[in-house]
Design an enzyme around this catalytic site. Sequence first.
Site: not given
Ligand code: AMP
Length: 281
Positions: A35, A40, A64, A187
């Site tokens: 998503a 990302h 998780q 985000m």
């Molecule tokens: P997730 O898909 O939510 O597991 O996030 C994957 C990676 O994207 C993780 O390292 C998160 O910290 C990073 N991430 C998610 N949202 C943001 C954001 N708004 N700004 C920067 N990195 C993000």
Amino acid sequence: MRIPPIIRTKADLRAVVKSWKQEGETVGVVPTMGALHQGHLSLARAAEQACDRVIVTIFVNPKQFNNPEDLENYPRTEEDDARKLAHHRVDAIYCPNPEEIYPDGFCTNVSLSGLTEVLCGAHRPGHFDGVATVVTKLFTQTLADQAFFGEKDFQQLQVVKRLVQDLDLPIEVVGCPTIREEDGLAMSSRNLLLSDRARIKAPALIQALEDMAEGLRNGGTAQELGAEAEKKILTAGFTEVEYLELRACDDLSLQDTPVRESRLLVAAWLAGVRLIDNISV
Ligand code: AMP
């Protein structure tokens, strides 16, 4: 514009990485649960700048999630994600099935103490074991030289850095700044789950954090300012504040004033969606 190849097995991934390594190329990995949004994509950009080859992993990691409903509702948008990555210099998207990561008989758990027992760890039992286990596997499967994580999940970033240090994993963990919407909301894939009405209320979270950070810089204490900030968040329409705490960046120990390099971290529920955010103080 070219959609990067999607790889589904660790054997195929290994073969591709082996060919890169034979050429002496460096590899960066960006672990995600899909998503994909600009947060990302900013990690993918950081990886592109630092490494010869970039792998974005998309895996909604069942280990998780401590709540089966949350796992089921988590947005899955693989085709769109692949299209978004076509605008980037991404060499492969690794999308393993759960059985590829956790085959029958899988019984190993990577678990950290201390850092994982506070904040999100205190409210989501087993969450960081799941993160640590999958991240360890993704690191050893991709053989990446550098891994890119967002400060958006600040505790996760500290946990992964510690894990790499403790297990001597030959990879560098790079933290990247939080990318926000125009109104300040961090985000997140979970923002997709917010109704229009809830979405309007959501920026109250970062506003409360910013006001509290200013109060701390002006000499206030986390205890008094925290109570005020919590009230503001609830008045804005959130139903619960799980935690709102000032913690030292390195070991996440609780602070009442920002004497050491500190971070203000929050988790709160809005219309059935759990949002987290943090800022430095
Ligand atoms: P997730 O898909 O939510 O597991 O996030 C994957 C990676 O994207 C993780 O390292 C998160 O910290 C990073 N991430 C998610 N949202 C943001 C954001 N708004 N700004 C920067 N990195 C993000």
